[in-house]
Design an enzyme around this catalytic site. Structure first.
Site: not given
Length: 395
Positions: A201, A309
């Site tokens: 990520e 997010e």
């Protein structure tokens, strides 16, 4: 005072004193653990550069960086440069923006060193525990939605096997309501499931609990066991190999987009080269995740996602007012909403291809949403996303 009274008095004194002594012993024990962790993570620097945002960037000899303390990397041969860099044929996506961080005003690290953001005692003390420093509290994969307190506005690539991704992301400095919440824009490359899940990520985030401020920062993350025990943000544990002497993970970006004004963006490229997974931000090779860290992603990622997010702690029983991206909904469009553009995937032949059949995924569209952008333009495959969180439709 009789003997009985004297005994009772001693017992009372003991009750009063014992917690104080125990508290001091506990504090000393914690201090020893904190100092031990700091010594392990902060390596000897040839020089250190103080940044106006309060960071200290240590210029550490390449082979002395903390990554190589990882048991699986003790005999790792550092890859000085990738053997290839996937390049797009589009003249528009070749237009790169140089990544600049706050500390650059005071210089960059010399050759043969790497730039590493120094971890301070205060950084560790902000964690829920010393053991959890730099780690995610819960799973943070959009397909696990609804993960407790996590909300997403993301695009999924169709099912397949992926060896990397390239894209350009719009950079904002979202407002975060409380220190234990974050707001980010990132990509996820995922394989496996449950405790065998591997993730790579990377992106940009505002996360006060990790960094102690509300600055926009570059971050990387990885796990090899579904967030059970491996992996962490940036250099908070051994793993990610820093290669850049000018762009450290965790560093602050000072130039961000303005609502209805100038827009800031950076390209990001992640790709598999041999056993390792490289990260390039703008024109800079930042570093790589060694293949030895993982078990399943070596055969390619089976899940590829891009987007935003946030964490919603529901302070005072209400939905958070933490922004995702610009803090404005996707339908507001360019200069107002956040975006990802020129999305590309990398296949087993190291070829960049536009993703086919991308699909949106959100949790609460009244809080944060997503909208595919126009096709057939110089932006390629693109989307807008974001939102303000708490509002009249998102109480």
């Amino acid at each position: 005072m009789g003997m009985a009274g004297f005994t009772v008095a001693l017992m009372l004194i003991g009750v009063i004193i014992y917690p104080c002594i125990y508290g001091k012993e506990f504090s000393d024990h914690q201090e020893i653990k904190v100092q031990s962790l700091l010594k392990r993570l902060n390596k000897h620097a040839l020089i250190s550069i103080k940044s106006e945002d309060g960071d200290i960037i240590d210029c550490v000899p390449i082979h002395s960086q903390p990554a190589f303390d990882h048991p699986l990397l003790r005999n790792h041969t550092i890859q000085m440069r990738p053997s290839f860099i996937p390049e797009s044929t589009s003249t528009y996506t070749k237009k790169k923006t140089k990544a600049t961080q706050a500390w650059h005003k005071n210089g960059i690290c010399p050759n043969n060193t790497v730039a590493i953001r120094r971890i301070m005692k205060e950084d560790i003390l902000r964690s829920n525990s010393i053991e959890s420093f730099g780690k995610k509290i819960t799973s943070s994969i959009p397909e696990d939605n609804p993960s407790k307190n996590h909300e997403y506005a993301i695009m999924n690539a169709m099912q397949g096997t992926y060896f990397g991704t390239n894209f350009i992301v719009n950079m904002w400095k979202p407002e975060v309501q409380v220190p234990d919440e974050f707001s980010l824009a990132q990509t996820w490359l995922v394989s496996g499931a449950g405790t065998t899940r591997n993730t790579i990520e990377a992106g940009f985030q505002v996360y006060p609990r990790i960094y102690g401020d509300n600055n926009l920062r570059l971050f990387v993350y990885w796990t090899a066991d579904g967030y059970q025990g491996t992996g962490c943000y940036n250099n908070a544990c051994q793993g990610f190999v820093q290669r850049s002497n000018s762009i450290p993970v965790g560093g602050t970006f000072t130039t961000v987009s303005q609502y209805d004004g100038d827009q800031s963006e950076l390209s990001m490229l992640i790709w598999k080269d041999g056993e390792n997974w490289w990260l390039k931000v703008g024109e800079e090779l930042v570093g790589y995740w060694p293949g030895q860290l993982f078990n399943s992603i070596g055969n390619g990622a089976t899940l590829l996602q891009w987007g935003g997010e946030i964490v919603n702690r529901e302070t005072d029983g209400k939905h958070t007012a933490t922004d995702m991206g610009s803090g404005h909904f996707a339908e507001e469009g360019y200069k107002k909403a956040s975006y990802f553009r020129n999305l590309m995937t990398i296949d087993e032949t190291n070829t960049l291809r536009e993703p086919q059949g991308i699909s949106p995924q959100t949790g609460h569209d009244n809080c944060y949403n997503i909208k595919a952008g126009d096709v057939g333009t110089s932006w390629g495959v693109n989307f807008f996303y974001g939102g303000p969180g708490q509002n009249e439709r998102c109480p």
